[in-house]
Write an enzyme that holds these catalytic residues in place. Sequence first.
Site, short mmCIF file in Angstrom:
data_model
loop_
_atom_site.label_atom_id
_atom_site.label_comp_id
_atom_site.label_asym_id
_atom_site.label_seq_id
_atom_site.Cartn_x
_atom_site.Cartn_y
_atom_site.Cartn_z
N TYR A 13 0.82 -1.21 0.00
CA TYR A 13 0.00 0.00 0.00
C TYR A 13 0.86 1.27 0.00
O TYR A 13 0.36 2.36 0.24
CB TYR A 13 -0.90 0.03 1.24
CG TYR A 13 -2.12 -0.85 1.17
CD1 TYR A 13 -2.03 -2.20 0.82
CD2 TYR A 13 -3.38 -0.35 1.48
CE1 TYR A 13 -3.14 -3.01 0.78
CE2 TYR A 13 -4.50 -1.16 1.44
CZ TYR A 13 -4.38 -2.49 1.09
OH TYR A 13 -5.49 -3.29 1.07
N LYS A 54 5.06 -14.62 1.58
CA LYS A 54 4.99 -15.15 0.22
C LYS A 54 6.38 -15.00 -0.39
O LYS A 54 6.54 -14.60 -1.55
CB LYS A 54 3.93 -14.39 -0.59
CG LYS A 54 3.59 -15.01 -1.94
CD LYS A 54 2.92 -16.37 -1.87
CE LYS A 54 2.99 -17.06 -3.21
NZ LYS A 54 2.47 -18.45 -3.17
N ASP A 90 -1.02 -18.42 0.79
CA ASP A 90 -2.02 -19.30 0.16
C ASP A 90 -2.38 -20.45 1.10
O ASP A 90 -3.56 -20.76 1.31
CB ASP A 90 -1.54 -19.78 -1.22
CG ASP A 90 -0.07 -20.20 -1.26
OD1 ASP A 90 0.63 -20.07 -0.24
OD2 ASP A 90 0.38 -20.66 -2.33
N ASP A 135 -5.18 -7.40 4.85
CA ASP A 135 -6.48 -6.96 4.34
C ASP A 135 -7.31 -8.16 3.90
O ASP A 135 -8.47 -8.32 4.29
CB ASP A 135 -6.27 -5.99 3.17
CG ASP A 135 -7.58 -5.57 2.55
OD1 ASP A 135 -8.51 -5.20 3.30
OD2 ASP A 135 -7.70 -5.62 1.31
N ASP A 138 -11.13 -10.24 5.89
CA ASP A 138 -12.50 -10.58 5.49
C ASP A 138 -12.76 -12.08 5.68
O ASP A 138 -13.87 -12.48 6.04
CB ASP A 138 -12.78 -10.16 4.04
CG ASP A 138 -13.01 -8.65 3.90
OD1 ASP A 138 -12.44 -7.89 4.70
OD2 ASP A 138 -13.75 -8.24 2.98
C1 IPM Z 1 -9.94 -2.17 4.80
C2 IPM Z 1 -10.29 -1.70 3.41
C3 IPM Z 1 -9.25 -0.74 2.88
C4 IPM Z 1 -7.91 -1.45 2.87
C5 IPM Z 1 -9.53 -0.20 1.48
C6 IPM Z 1 -10.88 0.45 1.41
C7 IPM Z 1 -8.47 0.72 0.98
O1 IPM Z 1 -10.47 -2.79 2.56
O2 IPM Z 1 -9.77 -1.33 5.68
O3 IPM Z 1 -9.87 -3.38 5.02
O4 IPM Z 1 -7.61 -2.22 1.98
O5 IPM Z 1 -7.15 -1.20 3.82
MN MN Z 2 -10.44 -4.69 3.56
#
Ligand code: IPM
Ligand code: MN
Length: 356
Positions: free
Chosen positions: A139, A191, A224, A248, A252
């Site tokens: 990032y 990785k 992975d 990131d 999720d």
């Molecule tokens: C998160 C989001 C952000 C990230 C995006 C919106 C830039 O997905 O906070 O998890 O990738 O950090």
């Molecule tokens: Mn995210």
Amino acid sequence: MSSQTIQIAVIRGDGIGVEVVEEGLKVLRAVADRTGLGLEFTEFPWGSNHYFETGAMIPASALETLAEFDAIYLGAVGHPEIHDHITLNELLLPIRRRFDQYVCLRPNTLFPGIESPLRSAGPWDIDITIVRENTEGEYANVGGIQFKNQSNEMGVQAGVFTRQGCERVIRYAFELARERGSKKPVTSITKSNAQGFGMVIWDRAFDRIAAEFSDVPARSLLVDAAAMEFVRRPGDFGVVVGSNLFGDILSDLAAIITGSIGLAASGNINPTGEHPSMFEPVHGSAPDIAGQSLANPMAAILSAAMMLDHLGQAVEAESIRNAVLAVVEEGTVLPPDMGGTASTSQIGDAIVAALR
Ligand code: IPM
Ligand code: MN
Ligand code: NAD
């Protein structure tokens, strides 16, 4: 204004960010009313509407303004009519970088009352805390586009892995694991089999810090394989430390195996306390459900609890977490993403009612 008052900057942002922050503020105000805790909220109308009105997501002075606050409470950013590289690179990511919020802390616990999509997982079986590097890595925003909009256009996106940047976030992960006294290893996500430069710096940093913390078990997994193990053996994970992008993506995944993205809280932390930290749900602006009272505000409310913890208000933070747990376990007032029919504000009301 009493000098005891904690000053919180509030940026609701876009989509469901606006709705979930409403409930977070409702809960924070209820806690303040009950305990006498001095909290003052200052709202900033920044985000995509600001962009439509002014051509910028935030005013030029925004970061200077935010620097004066004790913490920042954010909803989410992102609008279907503005490209994400603008919305996020002009609002969320500059805050993380400018305030050197180098730890992104993301706890994921399978609470009683929640059914995980993993059929063998029961209450408390999954308790994964992701410690995500939050200011560099993939990032870093280093690179460029050459021959823009021509048929031969080309993009270069550099990953930046500094020894200091890797070491400090990895050290934070080990300190957290030591503090918890957990027997589970700190897991590094790498990785380096394919990314032979930056990820090698990461691996070396991990090995050095692991040697400093010889009392804390440690292991390294390729990203992975780690994604597979989150599903196959989620109970083996405790503190997980990874680069910005890996953290990131795994966020999720960790969120869904512990019930819902609507529950996943997050803190962008500057551990030195030199700059304000920022607290926000893991989820985004969810345009698919925005404006329909379908959003689960629990992630935003649990992020508010993380903010109080960070601000040294552990008792109040715990009372919020317990109230969320009580509503989840009771199971009658649940949002659609958790199998219920309650609206966003009904969830907020139920959590306020459950505060002790
Ligand atoms: C998160 C989001 C952000 C990230 C995006 C919106 C830039 O997905 O906070 O998890 O990738 O950090
Ligand atoms: Mn995210
Ligand atoms: P998202 O997290 O907004 O939504 C993914 C899915 O999860 C959607 O189906 C959504 O309805 C559901 N969901 C998310 N939060 C929920 C909640 N609280 N309650 C119930 N359901 C929920 O991710 P996306 O769709 O990939 O991104 C939408 C926009 O948000 C994009 O512009 C993206 O860049 C942005 N985004 C911002 C942040 C942030 O500001 N921190 C984080 C992630 C994504």
